[in-house]
Design a protein around this motif. Structure first.
Motif, PDB file in Angstrom:
ATOM      1  N   MET A   1      39.537   4.441  74.371  1.00  0.00           N
ATOM      2  CA  MET A   1      39.496   2.972  74.305  1.00  0.00           C
ATOM      3  C   MET A   1      38.045   2.532  74.120  1.00  0.00           C
ATOM      4  O   MET A   1      37.127   3.103  74.724  1.00  0.00           O
ATOM      5  CB  MET A   1      40.076   2.377  75.598  1.00  0.00           C
ATOM      6  N   HIS A  40      36.648   7.466  76.805  1.00  0.00           N
ATOM      7  CA  HIS A  40      36.401   6.119  76.311  1.00  0.00           C
ATOM      8  C   HIS A  40      35.041   6.007  75.632  1.00  0.00           C
ATOM      9  O   HIS A  40      34.081   6.680  76.017  1.00  0.00           O
ATOM     10  CB  HIS A  40      36.490   5.124  77.470  1.00  0.00           C
ATOM     11  N   LEU A 272      42.177   1.644  82.814  1.00  0.00           N
ATOM     12  CA  LEU A 272      42.099   1.767  81.359  1.00  0.00           C
ATOM     13  C   LEU A 272      43.202   2.688  80.831  1.00  0.00           C
ATOM     14  O   LEU A 272      43.748   2.451  79.749  1.00  0.00           O
ATOM     15  CB  LEU A 272      40.723   2.293  80.941  1.00  0.00           C
ATOM     16  N   ALA A 273      43.532   3.723  81.597  1.00  0.00           N
ATOM     17  CA  ALA A 273      44.640   4.588  81.190  1.00  0.00           C
ATOM     18  C   ALA A 273      45.947   3.797  81.155  1.00  0.00           C
ATOM     19  O   ALA A 273      46.786   3.986  80.251  1.00  0.00           O
ATOM     20  CB  ALA A 273      44.763   5.762  82.159  1.00  0.00           C
ATOM     21  N   GLU A 276      45.990   1.661  78.001  1.00  0.00           N
ATOM     22  CA  GLU A 276      46.249   2.453  76.795  1.00  0.00           C
ATOM     23  C   GLU A 276      47.734   2.754  76.629  1.00  0.00           C
ATOM     24  O   GLU A 276      48.231   2.870  75.506  1.00  0.00           O
ATOM     25  CB  GLU A 276      45.454   3.751  76.835  1.00  0.00           C
ATOM     26  N   LYS A 277      48.444   2.873  77.740  1.00  0.00           N
ATOM     27  CA  LYS A 277      49.871   3.188  77.684  1.00  0.00           C
ATOM     28  C   LYS A 277      50.715   1.952  77.438  1.00  0.00           C
ATOM     29  O   LYS A 277      51.845   2.080  76.951  1.00  0.00           O
ATOM     30  CB  LYS A 277      50.310   3.831  78.993  1.00  0.00           C
TER      31      LYS A 277
END
Length: 278
Positions: A1, A40, A272-273, A276-277
């Motif tokens: 990201m 990232h 952030l994970a 992203e999902k």
């Protein structure tokens, strides 16, 4: 990201004083490296020192908001997710403006809902959420580029446990969604039902139980553990459209063992994970 970290190193009008030391301490504590190891692309921008050397709290606080709004807008225009590391909670007004956010998740042990008419301390940061909701400082906040007040019905207040009498009375009249960390799913659904489309997340680190994580001198007993905060923030970020994040109020003078930066790193890696999902 692709992530842009924006440093706003002010506390109550003072550059690098108190919680204004927090942004640099988080970076020095390995935050950037933790995010890069998670895959990232990280870009760091520091708004630097404002030109007003008199360090007046109100004027400087809103000058910081103006600068942050510009940096956040640049990040968004470049397709990067903005994370603001700030000394003061008021800085979220600048982030909201730069992102064009229309909803708010505000995790804080305090309500930050005083106004100049109700505050007994005059502490500007105690009016931070009230400012974001358009309840005070309207002429000066209108000068923040892109600022539009958030409708209180599209605001979630998480784990506020230290409220002044005036704040408690105000919350009885406002449609603010109040929740504790374990009840994040219901709060997220209420925010969706209220029409939230672009959500800003604000985390004052003193929301945590100080026995598990003490971020500053304002901490009071109780509150969630770091893993509970992570679960709640990630849980709400999943079903909602998060457009930016502010982390505020870390004073490294109250963190002798340097325990806060790794925990913030873990929070951001997990958050952030989740984004992203979603």
């Amino acid at each position: 990201m692709n992530v842009t970290i924006i440093l706003a190193s002010y506390d109550s009008g003072y550059y690098h004083g108190g919680c204004g030391q927090g942004p640099d301490a988080l970076i020095a504590g390995g935050l950037t490296e933790a995010l890069k190891l998670a895959g990232h692309d990280i870009d760091v921008h520091d708004i630097g020192r404002m030109s007003d050397e008199q360090e007046r709290e109100i004027a400087t606080g809103f000058a910081v908001c103006n600068a942050v709004s510009g940096e956040v807008r640049i990040a968004c225009d470049r397709g990067r997710f903005p994370i603001v590391l700030a000394g003061n909670c008021l800085t979220s007004a600048g982030a909201v403006a730069g992102e064009g956010a229309d909803a708010m998740i505000w995790a804080d042990q305090h309500g930050d809902l005083n106004t100049p008419d109700t505050s007994t301390s005059g502490f500007l940061d105690g009016m931070a959420l009230a400012t974001v909701l358009g309840l005070c400082w309207r002429p000066i906040e209108a000068r923040i580029p892109g600022f539009k007040a958030i409708d209180p019905a599209r605001c979630v207040l998480v784990n506020a446990r230290d409220l002044d009498t005036a704040e408690q009375q105000l919350l009885e009249t406002l449609p603010v969604i109040r929740t504790e960390c374990p009840d994040w799913a219901g709060a997220a659904q209420k925010l969706k039902d209220a029409g939230a489309e672009r959500v800003h997340m604000h985390i004052d680190l003193d929301v945590h139980d100080p026995e598990a994580l003490q971020a500053n001198r304002y901490a009071t007993p109780g509150g969630p553990a770091p893993e509970q905060v992570r679960q709640a923030m990630c849980g709400m970020a999943g079903p909602l459209t998060l457009v930016g994040l502010t982390i505020s109020a870390y004073d490294p003078a109250f963190d002798a063992k340097g325990e806060v930066p790794p925990l913030v790193g873990q929070l951001l890696v997990d958050l952030l994970a989740t984004l992203e999902k979603s």
